[in-house]
Design a protein around this motif. Structure first.
Motif, PDB file in Angstrom:
ATOM      1  N   UNK A 100     -31.073   2.917 -35.695  1.00 53.48           N
ATOM      2  CA  UNK A 100     -32.103   1.918 -36.041  1.00 53.48           C
ATOM      3  C   UNK A 100     -33.173   2.466 -36.973  1.00 53.48           C
ATOM      4  N   UNK A 101     -33.107   3.766 -37.342  1.00 54.57           N
ATOM      5  CA  UNK A 101     -34.229   4.341 -38.112  1.00 54.57           C
ATOM      6  C   UNK A 101     -33.764   4.905 -39.456  1.00 54.57           C
ATOM      7  N   UNK A 102     -34.740   5.009 -40.390  1.00 51.70           N
ATOM      8  CA  UNK A 102     -34.414   5.613 -41.689  1.00 51.70           C
ATOM      9  C   UNK A 102     -35.299   6.833 -41.982  1.00 51.70           C
ATOM     10  N   UNK A 103     -36.223   7.150 -41.039  1.00 45.91           N
ATOM     11  CA  UNK A 103     -37.158   8.242 -41.306  1.00 45.91           C
ATOM     12  C   UNK A 103     -37.609   8.863 -39.987  1.00 45.91           C
ATOM     13  N   UNK A 104     -38.039  10.135 -40.075  1.00 50.36           N
ATOM     14  CA  UNK A 104     -38.479  10.830 -38.862  1.00 50.36           C
ATOM     15  C   UNK A 104     -39.471  11.915 -39.230  1.00 50.36           C
ATOM     16  N   UNK A 105     -40.203  12.376 -38.207  1.00 52.20           N
ATOM     17  CA  UNK A 105     -41.105  13.516 -38.396  1.00 52.20           C
ATOM     18  C   UNK A 105     -40.857  14.489 -37.262  1.00 52.20           C
ATOM     19  N   UNK A 106     -40.587  15.746 -37.594  1.00 50.90           N
ATOM     20  CA  UNK A 106     -40.491  16.754 -36.541  1.00 50.90           C
ATOM     21  C   UNK A 106     -41.828  17.485 -36.471  1.00 50.90           C
ATOM     22  N   UNK A 107     -42.495  17.279 -35.350  1.00 54.64           N
ATOM     23  CA  UNK A 107     -43.831  17.819 -35.127  1.00 54.64           C
ATOM     24  C   UNK A 107     -43.704  19.200 -34.508  1.00 54.64           C
ATOM     25  N   UNK A 108     -44.556  20.151 -34.961  1.00 53.82           N
ATOM     26  CA  UNK A 108     -44.445  21.553 -34.513  1.00 53.82           C
ATOM     27  C   UNK A 108     -43.018  22.019 -34.815  1.00 53.82           C
ATOM     28  N   UNK A 109     -42.668  21.899 -36.078  1.00 59.88           N
ATOM     29  CA  UNK A 109     -41.259  22.014 -36.511  1.00 59.88           C
ATOM     30  C   UNK A 109     -40.735  23.437 -36.482  1.00 59.88           C
ATOM     31  N   UNK A 110     -41.604  24.438 -36.309  1.00 58.67           N
ATOM     32  CA  UNK A 110     -41.126  25.816 -36.348  1.00 58.67           C
ATOM     33  C   UNK A 110     -40.471  26.107 -37.691  1.00 58.67           C
ATOM     34  N   UNK A 111     -39.324  26.765 -37.648  1.00 60.57           N
ATOM     35  CA  UNK A 111     -38.649  27.127 -38.901  1.00 60.57           C
ATOM     36  C   UNK A 111     -37.846  25.978 -39.496  1.00 60.57           C
ATOM     37  N   UNK A 112     -37.943  24.788 -38.897  1.00 61.66           N
ATOM     38  CA  UNK A 112     -37.357  23.600 -39.514  1.00 61.66           C
ATOM     39  C   UNK A 112     -35.937  23.267 -39.086  1.00 61.66           C
ATOM     40  N   UNK A 113     -35.427  23.938 -38.045  1.00 58.15           N
ATOM     41  CA  UNK A 113     -34.034  23.712 -37.647  1.00 58.15           C
ATOM     42  C   UNK A 113     -33.781  22.235 -37.300  1.00 58.15           C
ATOM     43  N   UNK A 114     -34.631  21.656 -36.448  1.00 55.14           N
ATOM     44  CA  UNK A 114     -34.421  20.258 -36.044  1.00 55.14           C
ATOM     45  C   UNK A 114     -34.657  19.320 -37.229  1.00 55.14           C
ATOM     46  N   UNK A 115     -35.663  19.632 -38.059  1.00 55.89           N
ATOM     47  CA  UNK A 115     -35.953  18.775 -39.224  1.00 55.89           C
ATOM     48  C   UNK A 115     -34.742  18.710 -40.147  1.00 55.89           C
ATOM     49  N   UNK A 116     -34.102  19.838 -40.353  1.00 53.84           N
ATOM     50  CA  UNK A 116     -32.916  19.867 -41.223  1.00 53.84           C
ATOM     51  C   UNK A 116     -31.780  19.048 -40.617  1.00 53.84           C
TER      52      UNK A 116
END
Ligand SMILES: C[S@@+](CC[C@H](N)C(=O)[O-])C[C@H]1O[C@@H](n2cnc3c(N)ncnc32)[C@H](O)[C@@H]1O
Length: 252
Positions: free
Chosen positions: A41-57
């Motif tokens: 249902x989504x087209x965008x997200x924000x990973x908060x306290x993303x660390x080295x970005x693993x989840x964001x990637x």
């Protein structure tokens, strides 16, 4: 140092993937399962306290437009580097989770691997839930996990030894029931040529009760709050037993 100040990760940031990367596959497993109905249902997200970005990637690999927020300049630099190397559209923003703002609202805010326990003062939990609510579109979801008091009592007093070539980390901590805070002294030994240099880093986490979390979410106008014990998602990890970690999913 004032009690409201957050100590940004430094050496822990520089060696994070090397020493803790193994645990992130469990995070991905939990996210994939618990957000299965949210992702379509989504087209965008924000990973908060993303660390080295693993989840964001990983979110960006799903085709989402992704923002990644962290307070630590080292973490932000590493996350940017990983996103560039992967050619993924992740915009990294150095900011505090208590007052961050995004260029546009998103469908999902994630905050993983007990990052919410890092907020230094009890009253700041409400600032984070309000900032997350502001970052979300109507109907958007806030997903996070926290260490529980049981984990602080059972796991944090243990001595941990983590070793990789040229890096040794010994963590020793405890839990202070009167303040509701857990702490860890990280002793580092980093090889420099033929010598080893010792460094020290101090990490503190605040224990949140389920009630405090629900109240902070309600005050920020989140509804439909669900929670799960993390143990079934961390099957091979002897340090995440039943009651040690909780996942939350709340809808704005
Ligand atoms: C345990 S790490 C988790 C990193 C990442 N979410 C993961 O799953 O690997 C906690 C992160 O929270 C960040 N952090 C701590 N306090 C913060 C704050 N007030 N605002 C933003 N980030 C913060 C730290 O810099 C660190 O990257």
């Amino acid at each position: 140092m004032p009690r409201s100040t957050v100590r940004p990760y430094k050496l822990l940031a520089a060696h994070y993937d090397e020493l803790f990367g193994f645990a992130r596959s469990w995070g991905e497993f939990a996210r994939t399962n618990l957000l299965a109905n949210v992702f379509p249902k989504i087209d965008s997200a924000c990973d908060l306290a993303c660390g080295t970005g693993t989840a964001a990637l990983e979110l960006a690999r799903r085709g989402l437009k992704v923002y990644a927020v962290d307070l630590s300049p080292t973490m932000c630099r590493l996350a940017r580097k990983k996103a560039r190397a992967a050619g993924l559209p992740v915009q990294v923003i150095q900011a505090d989770m208590r007052n961050f703002r995004l260029p546009r609202p998103v469908g999902l805010v994630t905050c993983e691997f007990d990052a919410l326990n890092h907020i230094p003062r009890k009253k700041d939990l409400g600032s984070v839930t309000k900032a997350a609510a502001r970052a979300l579109q109507p109907g958007g979801h806030f997903y996070f996990d926290v260490n529980t008091r049981l984990a602080f009592e059972k796991i944090w007093p243990l001595t941990w030894w983590l070793e990789k070539p040229g890096v040794v980390l010994v963590m020793r901590g405890g839990y202070d029931e009167s303040s509701g805070k857990a702490f860890a002294n990280a002793e580092w030994f980093i090889r420099e040529g033929s010598l080893w240099r010792r460094h020290h880093e101090y990490v503190e986490q605040v224990c949140w009760t389920a009630r405090e979390i629900r109240e902070a979410l309600h005050a920020a106008s989140f509804r439909s709050i669900r929670k799960w014990d993390a143990a079934p998602f961390f099957k091979d990890d002897p340090f995440v037993r039943r009651g040690y970690r909780t996942f939350y999913l709340a809808r704005k």
